[in-house]
Design a protein around this motif. Structure first.
Motif, PDB file in Angstrom:
ATOM      1  N   LYS A   1     -32.318 -28.636  -0.233  1.00  0.00           N
ATOM      2  CA  LYS A   1     -31.029 -28.397  -0.876  1.00  0.00           C
ATOM      3  C   LYS A   1     -30.010 -29.471  -0.501  1.00  0.00           C
ATOM      4  N   PHE A   2     -30.155 -30.021   0.700  1.00  0.00           N
ATOM      5  CA  PHE A   2     -29.190 -31.007   1.181  1.00  0.00           C
ATOM      6  C   PHE A   2     -29.406 -32.390   0.566  1.00  0.00           C
ATOM      7  N   GLN A   3     -30.639 -32.753   0.246  1.00  0.00           N
ATOM      8  CA  GLN A   3     -30.952 -34.106  -0.232  1.00  0.00           C
ATOM      9  C   GLN A   3     -30.121 -34.530  -1.438  1.00  0.00           C
ATOM     10  N   PRO A   4     -30.049 -33.750  -2.531  1.00  0.00           N
ATOM     11  CA  PRO A   4     -29.243 -34.210  -3.673  1.00  0.00           C
ATOM     12  C   PRO A   4     -27.749 -34.272  -3.350  1.00  0.00           C
ATOM     13  N   ILE A   5     -27.298 -33.420  -2.468  1.00  0.00           N
ATOM     14  CA  ILE A   5     -25.893 -33.453  -2.041  1.00  0.00           C
ATOM     15  C   ILE A   5     -25.632 -34.734  -1.256  1.00  0.00           C
ATOM     16  N   ALA A   6     -26.537 -35.049  -0.336  1.00  0.00           N
ATOM     17  CA  ALA A   6     -26.393 -36.262   0.479  1.00  0.00           C
ATOM     18  C   ALA A   6     -26.464 -37.522  -0.381  1.00  0.00           C
ATOM     19  N   ASN A   7     -27.290 -37.500  -1.424  1.00  0.00           N
ATOM     20  CA  ASN A   7     -27.387 -38.667  -2.309  1.00  0.00           C
ATOM     21  C   ASN A   7     -26.028 -39.019  -2.899  1.00  0.00           C
ATOM     22  N   ILE A   8     -25.296 -38.005  -3.336  1.00  0.00           N
ATOM     23  CA  ILE A   8     -24.007 -38.243  -3.991  1.00  0.00           C
ATOM     24  C   ILE A   8     -22.883 -38.459  -2.981  1.00  0.00           C
ATOM     25  N   PHE A   9     -22.816 -37.617  -1.952  1.00  0.00           N
ATOM     26  CA  PHE A   9     -21.650 -37.600  -1.064  1.00  0.00           C
ATOM     27  C   PHE A   9     -21.797 -38.461   0.190  1.00  0.00           C
ATOM     28  N   ALA A  10     -23.001 -38.892   0.546  1.00  0.00           N
ATOM     29  CA  ALA A  10     -23.179 -39.719   1.748  1.00  0.00           C
ATOM     30  C   ALA A  10     -23.816 -41.074   1.444  1.00  0.00           C
ATOM     31  N   PHE A  11     -24.948 -41.081   0.751  1.00  0.00           N
ATOM     32  CA  PHE A  11     -25.661 -42.346   0.543  1.00  0.00           C
ATOM     33  C   PHE A  11     -24.966 -43.264  -0.462  1.00  0.00           C
ATOM     34  N   SER A  12     -24.452 -42.707  -1.539  1.00  0.00           N
ATOM     35  CA  SER A  12     -23.830 -43.547  -2.572  1.00  0.00           C
ATOM     36  C   SER A  12     -22.612 -44.319  -2.084  1.00  0.00           C
ATOM     37  N   PRO A  13     -21.703 -43.711  -1.288  1.00  0.00           N
ATOM     38  CA  PRO A  13     -20.588 -44.528  -0.801  1.00  0.00           C
ATOM     39  C   PRO A  13     -21.049 -45.689   0.083  1.00  0.00           C
TER      40      PRO A  13
END
Length: 138
Positions: free
Chosen positions: A61-73
């Motif tokens: 559940k965390f992976q898609p959230i992290a993609n947008i809110f952590a990895f992309s910046p």
């Protein structure tokens, strides 16, 4: 050239790079200066990602959230930093939210990912600030 012009070409390059690495990137604004380099990058995560109670949050559940809110910046920052550092000027701003700094019951997932991005941006600022580049959050 208008210094506030949105650089679609740069956005497409960064977006393509993020998609190739398995991450999603959406740059809120990429502003080009007179020389064509990006002076200001503003990253504001946009997505249909809901909050998850901490007891229900797992890696899947965390992976898609992290993609947008952590990895992309991080990807956006690395895309614009070379030009900013070469010019000795620029700014990277990540728009975050309250849950990045204040834990709230039932509102996990996005908060930890934004906290990671916030920590990264503050650390980046400590490294690039002396070179004329600002990195911060709102």
């Amino acid at each position: 050239m208008n210094p506030l012009e949105v650089s679609i070409r740069q956005y497409d390059r960064l977006s393509s790079r993020s998609h190739q690495s398995g991450r999603y990137s959406r740059a809120g604004a990429l502003n080009r200066g007179a020389q064509g380099s990006i002076d200001v990058a503003v990253y504001q995560p946009v997505g249909n990602v809901g909050f998850v109670p901490a007891v229900e949050l797992d890696a899947a559940k965390f992976q898609p959230i992290a993609n947008i809110f952590a990895f992309s910046p991080i990807e956006v920052s690395h895309g614009v930093l070379p030009g900013m550092l070469a010019g000795g000027d620029g700014a990277i701003v990540v728009v975050g939210g309250l849950t990045a700094t204040v834990p709230m019951r039932g509102l996990s997932g996005v908060g930890p990912a934004m906290a990671a991005a916030r920590n990264y941006i503050f650390t980046l600022n400590a490294e690039v600030g002396p070179k004329g580049v600002y990195a911060g959050t709102t």
